[in-house]
Design a protein around this motif. Structure first.
Motif, mmCIF file in Angstrom:
data_model
loop_
_atom_site.group_PDB
_atom_site.id
_atom_site.type_symbol
_atom_site.label_atom_id
_atom_site.label_comp_id
_atom_site.label_asym_id
_atom_site.label_seq_id
_atom_site.Cartn_x
_atom_site.Cartn_y
_atom_site.Cartn_z
ATOM 1 N N CYS A 60 3.867 22.556 15.040
ATOM 2 C CA CYS A 60 4.966 21.750 14.534
ATOM 3 C C CYS A 60 6.258 22.205 15.211
ATOM 4 C CB CYS A 60 5.077 21.927 13.019
ATOM 5 S SG CYS A 60 6.283 20.845 12.241
ATOM 6 N N THR A 61 7.122 21.247 15.507
ATOM 7 C CA THR A 61 8.442 21.572 16.049
ATOM 8 C C THR A 61 9.404 21.857 14.895
ATOM 9 O OG1 THR A 61 8.976 19.219 16.118
ATOM 10 C CG2 THR A 61 8.103 20.194 18.142
ATOM 11 N N ARG A 92 12.520 31.211 -4.764
ATOM 12 C CA ARG A 92 12.224 32.320 -3.854
ATOM 13 C C ARG A 92 11.936 31.791 -2.457
ATOM 14 N NH1 ARG A 92 7.587 35.940 -6.005
ATOM 15 N NH2 ARG A 92 7.707 36.418 -3.802
ATOM 16 N N SER A 93 12.286 32.596 -1.465
ATOM 17 C CA SER A 93 12.067 32.230 -0.073
ATOM 18 C C SER A 93 11.409 33.410 0.640
ATOM 19 C CB SER A 93 13.407 31.893 0.578
ATOM 20 O OG SER A 93 13.225 31.514 1.914
ATOM 21 N N GLU A 94 10.503 33.107 1.553
ATOM 22 C CA GLU A 94 9.834 34.160 2.312
ATOM 23 C C GLU A 94 9.767 33.741 3.773
ATOM 24 O OE1 GLU A 94 5.688 36.693 2.321
ATOM 25 O OE2 GLU A 94 6.275 35.569 0.551
ATOM 26 N N ASP A 95 10.163 34.652 4.664
ATOM 27 C CA ASP A 95 10.091 34.400 6.100
ATOM 28 C C ASP A 95 8.768 34.936 6.630
ATOM 29 O OD1 ASP A 95 12.665 33.329 6.123
ATOM 30 O OD2 ASP A 95 13.569 35.302 6.407
ATOM 31 N N VAL A 96 8.142 34.166 7.524
ATOM 32 C CA VAL A 96 6.848 34.544 8.097
ATOM 33 C C VAL A 96 6.909 34.299 9.598
ATOM 34 C CG1 VAL A 96 4.363 34.215 7.958
ATOM 35 C CG2 VAL A 96 5.760 33.763 5.957
ATOM 36 N N GLY A 97 6.370 35.248 10.379
ATOM 37 C CA GLY A 97 6.408 35.123 11.830
ATOM 38 C C GLY A 97 5.082 35.465 12.469
ATOM 39 N N PRO A 98 5.075 35.563 13.788
ATOM 40 C CA PRO A 98 3.839 35.794 14.544
ATOM 41 C C PRO A 98 3.069 37.019 14.065
ATOM 42 C CG PRO A 98 5.656 35.342 16.021
ATOM 43 C CD PRO A 98 6.243 35.498 14.656
ATOM 44 N N GLY A 99 1.765 36.849 13.914
ATOM 45 C CA GLY A 99 0.890 37.943 13.509
ATOM 46 C C GLY A 99 0.777 38.111 12.004
ATOM 47 N N GLU A 120 11.485 27.230 14.698
ATOM 48 C CA GLU A 120 11.200 26.999 16.107
ATOM 49 C C GLU A 120 9.762 26.515 16.196
ATOM 50 O OE1 GLU A 120 10.007 31.430 17.562
ATOM 51 O OE2 GLU A 120 12.078 31.152 16.898
ATOM 52 N N LYS A 121 9.387 25.970 17.332
ATOM 53 C CA LYS A 121 8.016 25.482 17.471
ATOM 54 C C LYS A 121 7.050 26.556 16.975
ATOM 55 C CE LYS A 121 4.709 23.528 20.713
ATOM 56 N NZ LYS A 121 4.479 23.139 22.109
ATOM 57 N N THR A 122 6.171 26.156 16.064
ATOM 58 C CA THR A 122 5.273 27.102 15.393
ATOM 59 C C THR A 122 3.830 26.642 15.531
ATOM 60 O OG1 THR A 122 6.983 27.753 13.813
ATOM 61 C CG2 THR A 122 4.707 28.099 13.133
ATOM 62 N N ARG A 123 2.954 27.603 15.705
ATOM 63 C CA ARG A 123 1.516 27.334 15.741
ATOM 64 C C ARG A 123 0.863 28.224 14.701
ATOM 65 N NH1 ARG A 123 -2.555 25.209 18.755
ATOM 66 N NH2 ARG A 123 -4.476 26.397 18.957
ATOM 67 N N LYS A 124 -0.023 27.633 13.897
ATOM 68 C CA LYS A 124 -0.757 28.411 12.901
ATOM 69 C C LYS A 124 -2.232 28.043 12.951
ATOM 70 C CE LYS A 124 -0.513 25.385 8.848
ATOM 71 N NZ LYS A 124 -0.153 25.242 7.458
ATOM 72 N N LEU A 125 -3.047 28.989 12.547
ATOM 73 C CA LEU A 125 -4.462 28.751 12.282
ATOM 74 C C LEU A 125 -4.586 28.761 10.775
ATOM 75 C CD1 LEU A 125 -5.981 31.276 14.840
ATOM 76 C CD2 LEU A 125 -5.544 28.835 15.164
ATOM 77 N N THR A 173 -5.138 29.455 3.483
ATOM 78 C CA THR A 173 -4.892 30.740 4.120
ATOM 79 C C THR A 173 -4.407 30.451 5.529
ATOM 80 O OG1 THR A 173 -6.681 31.752 2.849
ATOM 81 C CG2 THR A 173 -5.918 32.940 4.804
ATOM 82 N N CYS A 174 -3.273 31.026 5.909
ATOM 83 C CA CYS A 174 -2.664 30.745 7.218
ATOM 84 C C CYS A 174 -2.450 32.031 8.007
ATOM 85 C CB CYS A 174 -1.292 30.111 7.056
ATOM 86 S SG CYS A 174 -1.219 28.614 6.106
ATOM 87 N N HIS A 175 -2.584 31.927 9.305
ATOM 88 C CA HIS A 175 -2.202 32.987 10.239
ATOM 89 C C HIS A 175 -1.209 32.376 11.211
ATOM 90 C CE1 HIS A 175 -2.708 35.346 14.022
ATOM 91 N NE2 HIS A 175 -2.477 36.302 13.162
ATOM 92 N N ILE A 176 0.016 32.897 11.241
ATOM 93 C CA ILE A 176 1.033 32.383 12.151
ATOM 94 C C ILE A 176 0.791 33.012 13.523
ATOM 95 C CG2 ILE A 176 3.499 32.173 12.629
ATOM 96 C CD1 ILE A 176 2.564 30.651 10.103
ATOM 97 N N VAL A 177 0.513 32.175 14.503
ATOM 98 C CA VAL A 177 0.230 32.633 15.858
ATOM 99 C C VAL A 177 1.528 32.793 16.647
ATOM 100 C CG1 VAL A 177 -0.969 32.066 18.018
ATOM 101 C CG2 VAL A 177 -2.032 31.523 15.809
ATOM 102 N N SER A 178 2.408 31.804 16.524
ATOM 103 C CA SER A 178 3.696 31.856 17.210
ATOM 104 C C SER A 178 4.712 31.074 16.395
ATOM 105 C CB SER A 178 3.582 31.280 18.627
ATOM 106 O OG SER A 178 3.208 29.911 18.574
ATOM 107 N N GLY A 179 5.982 31.386 16.612
ATOM 108 C CA GLY A 179 7.040 30.698 15.895
ATOM 109 C C GLY A 179 7.480 31.458 14.658
#
Length: 90
Positions: free
Chosen positions: A23-24, A54-61, A78-83, A38-44
Motif C-alpha cells: 500500500c502507498t 491508543r496508537s502504535e507505530d510498526v516498522g520493518p521486521g 510510506e509505501k509499505t509491504r506486509k505478509l 497476524t502481520c509481519h511488516i516487511v518494509s515501510g
C-alpha cells in the motif's frame, strides 16, 4: 489495496488465508469483525489507531496481531509491504 495472492492453509476447523500486501501512503479504516490477523511488516512504516485512542507505530521486521473484533485506522507513512495471515473460525 487488494492482495495479489491468497492461499488457504491449516486444519479444516480453522481456515487461514495468507498473502502479501502493498500500500502507498494514506489512511483507511479497518475492522476484524469475523477474523483475526497476524502481520509481519516487511518494509515501510505504519501507525495503528485503536478505538480507545491508543496508537502504535510498526516498522520493518516487526509483527503485530489484530484480534477478532479489532476496529481502527491504519496510517501508512510510506509505501509499505506486509505478509499476513487471516484466521477464521469454522
Amino acid at each position: 489495496m487488494s492482495p495479489k495472492r491468497r492461499r488457504r492453509c491449516g486444519p479444516r476447523r480453522t481456515a487461514r488465508w495468507k498473502s502479501a500486501w502493498e500500500c502507498t501512503a494514506g489512511r483507511f479504516t479497518a475492522s476484524r469483525d469475523s477474523n483475526s490477523e497476524t502481520c509481519h511488516i516487511v518494509s515501510g512504516r505504519v501507525s495503528l489507531h485503536g478505538p480507545d485512542g491508543r496508537s502504535e507505530d510498526v516498522g520493518p521486521g516487526e509483527m503485530l496481531v489484530l484480534p477478532k473484533g479489532w476496529r481502527g485506522e491504519w496510517t501508512i507513512h510510506e509505501k509499505t509491504r506486509k505478509l499476513y495471515i487471516l484466521h477464521f473460525e469454522a
